[in-house]
Design an enzyme around this catalytic site. Structure first.
Site, PDB file in Angstrom:
ATOM      1  N   HIS A  63     137.748  16.636  -3.560  1.00  0.00           N
ATOM      2  CA  HIS A  63     136.606  16.152  -2.753  1.00  0.00           C
ATOM      3  C   HIS A  63     137.146  15.556  -1.463  1.00  0.00           C
ATOM      4  CE1 HIS A  63     132.734  13.422  -2.790  1.00  0.00           C
ATOM      5  NE2 HIS A  63     132.906  14.057  -1.635  1.00  0.00           N
ATOM      6  N   ARG A  86     136.291  13.516   1.283  1.00  0.00           N
ATOM      7  CA  ARG A  86     135.194  12.605   1.652  1.00  0.00           C
ATOM      8  C   ARG A  86     135.236  12.311   3.138  1.00  0.00           C
ATOM      9  NH1 ARG A  86     132.814   9.799  -3.014  1.00  0.00           N
ATOM     10  NH2 ARG A  86     131.659   8.680  -1.441  1.00  0.00           N
ATOM     11  N   ARG A 104     139.039   8.656   1.749  1.00  0.00           N
ATOM     12  CA  ARG A 104     139.631   7.587   0.924  1.00  0.00           C
ATOM     13  C   ARG A 104     140.656   8.117  -0.067  1.00  0.00           C
ATOM     14  NH1 ARG A 104     134.458   5.887  -2.730  1.00  0.00           N
ATOM     15  NH2 ARG A 104     133.502   5.754  -0.682  1.00  0.00           N
ATOM     16  N   GLU A 146     134.859  20.091  -2.814  1.00  0.00           N
ATOM     17  CA  GLU A 146     133.640  19.270  -2.851  1.00  0.00           C
ATOM     18  C   GLU A 146     133.497  18.584  -1.513  1.00  0.00           C
ATOM     19  OE1 GLU A 146     133.373  16.153  -5.721  1.00  0.00           O
ATOM     20  OE2 GLU A 146     133.689  17.559  -7.345  1.00  0.00           O
ATOM     21  N   THR A 165     130.420   9.643  -6.514  1.00  0.00           N
ATOM     22  CA  THR A 165     129.147  10.317  -6.251  1.00  0.00           C
ATOM     23  C   THR A 165     128.103   9.791  -7.238  1.00  0.00           C
ATOM     24  OG1 THR A 165     130.547  12.213  -5.800  1.00  0.00           O
ATOM     25  CG2 THR A 165     128.179  12.596  -5.812  1.00  0.00           C
ATOM     26  N   GLU A 171     125.836  22.605 -10.216  1.00  0.00           N
ATOM     27  CA  GLU A 171     126.653  21.760 -11.090  1.00  0.00           C
ATOM     28  C   GLU A 171     125.764  20.612 -11.547  1.00  0.00           C
ATOM     29  OE1 GLU A 171     130.741  21.061 -10.198  1.00  0.00           O
ATOM     30  OE2 GLU A 171     130.674  19.035 -11.045  1.00  0.00           O
ATOM     31  N   HIS A 201     131.062  15.083 -14.164  1.00  0.00           N
ATOM     32  CA  HIS A 201     131.017  13.688 -13.727  1.00  0.00           C
ATOM     33  C   HIS A 201     131.080  12.771 -14.938  1.00  0.00           C
ATOM     34  CE1 HIS A 201     130.588  10.200 -11.249  1.00  0.00           C
ATOM     35  NE2 HIS A 201     130.705  10.984 -10.204  1.00  0.00           N
TER      36      HIS A 201
HETATM   37  N1  PXP Z   1     131.739  17.000 -10.158  1.00  0.00           N
HETATM   38  C1  PXP Z   1     131.373  16.393  -9.008  1.00  0.00           C
HETATM   39  C2  PXP Z   1     130.382  17.086  -8.142  1.00  0.00           C
HETATM   40  C3  PXP Z   1     131.945  15.176  -8.605  1.00  0.00           C
HETATM   41  O1  PXP Z   1     131.570  14.578  -7.470  1.00  0.00           O
HETATM   42  C4  PXP Z   1     132.950  14.602  -9.426  1.00  0.00           C
HETATM   43  C5  PXP Z   1     133.626  13.344  -8.981  1.00  0.00           C
HETATM   44  O2  PXP Z   1     134.358  13.587  -7.832  1.00  0.00           O
HETATM   45  C6  PXP Z   1     133.296  15.280 -10.599  1.00  0.00           C
HETATM   46  C7  PXP Z   1     132.667  16.466 -10.962  1.00  0.00           C
HETATM   47  C8  PXP Z   1     134.354  14.743 -11.515  1.00  0.00           C
HETATM   48  O3  PXP Z   1     133.950  13.521 -12.019  1.00  0.00           O
HETATM   49  P1  PXP Z   1     135.006  12.616 -12.783  1.00  0.00           P
HETATM   50  O4  PXP Z   1     136.095  12.301 -11.801  1.00  0.00           O
HETATM   51  O5  PXP Z   1     134.208  11.437 -13.183  1.00  0.00           O
HETATM   52  O6  PXP Z   1     135.522  13.428 -13.944  1.00  0.00           O
END
Ligand code: PXP
Length: 260
Positions: free
Chosen positions: A56, A58, A62, A83, A114, A164, A207
């Site tokens: 990701h 951002r 960060r 992402e 997120t 997702e 997530h």
């Molecule tokens: N999917 C998305 C769209 C996310 O934003 C995140 C966190 O960056 C994840 C999956 C993965 O989440 P986690 O790090 O809590 O496993």
């Protein structure tokens, strides 16, 4: 230009594991050193059984940096799932690197992670315009949404190939011991996965997933991919990244086999 890695052909019903490496970069950035290196983690994840790498980028940088994305794009043999927020800056970066997949997420500077899904309904016209050039460039566009039928239908209308489903509320309820809420959230995810698949979308989820919460999600036959980061990177402190990924893979496969 380097040929973009595509997902490997797997047995029908194989549930892909995308390993999110953001928090390797979080630890690196805490000290401003070049290590630990998220690209090294991605290469190790590949050997340990990951099917893809998620990062990701951002707006506030960060954790993952622009250079990380450039290096991942050059180095990875696994497909990269980038992402990002739906901003002009991120669109330009995605079009430059043309990752296998782009997952659009809502982003607020002050949030720790997120916090919710995209409100696709509220932004249909803008998102349709934002997505079109990415699809044209060959990226598979995914929208991170709450498990709600209206959002899923809007995702299809704006041209996404994938949704997702946000599993955060389900995981929070589980870890806080709210069993009735957990079961209700799981039922919402199950219904949303069925609905998304029925209208022709590929279904991913992620997530907050852990060893304890992954099974019921992995058992849903419509789900093609899980994206997991925070728990795996944390568990790696105790058992190493390869072992953490291997154990997650075993639990995913056991749940999928049990559901077959
Ligand atoms: N999917 C998305 C769209 C996310 O934003 C995140 C966190 O960056 C994840 C999956 C993965 O989440 P986690 O790090 O809590 O496993």
């Amino acid at each position: 230009m380097k040929e973009r890695p595509k997902p490997a052909a797997r047995a029908p019903g194989h549930l892909r594991l995308g390993v999110n490496i953001d928090h390797v970069a979080t630890v690196r950035n805490a000290r401003g050193t070049p290590f630990p290196d998220p690209v090294r983690a991605a290469l190790l994840a590949e050997k340990a059984g990951a099917d893809g790498i998620t990062a990701h980028l951002r707006e506030d940088r960060r954790h993952i940096s622009d250079e990380d994305i450039a290096r991942l794009s050059k180095t990875l043999t696994l497909p990269l799932n980038l992402e990002m927020a739906a901003t002009a800056e991120m669109q330009e970066i995605a079009l430059r690197h043309r990752p296998h997949a782009v997952c659009l997420v809502p982003e607020k500077r002050e949030e720790r992670t997120t916090e919710g899904g995209l409100d696709v309904l509220a932004e249909e016209t803008r998102l349709a315009e934002f997505i079109a050039p990415l699809v044209e460039a060959g990226c598979r566009v995914s929208l991170f949404v709450n498990p709600e039928a209206e959002q899923i239908e809007a995702a299809r209308r704006v041209g996404a190939a994938v949704v997702e489903l946000h599993t955060g509320s389900y995981c929070d309820a589980h870890h806080e011991g709210r069993a009735a809420d957990r079961d209700r959230e799981l039922a919402r995810i199950r219904a949303a996965a069925r609905h998304a698949a029925a209208i022709g979308l590929e279904v991913h989820a992620g997530h907050g997933l852990t060893y304890d919460t992954v099974g019921p999600i992995a058992a849903l036959p419509e789900i093609a991919e899980l994206n997991i980061g925070h728990f795996l990177i944390g568990e790696a402190i105790f058992v190493g990244l390869a072992e953490a990924i291997g154990e997650m893979r075993r639990r995913m496969d056991a749940a999928r086999d049990g559901a077959a």
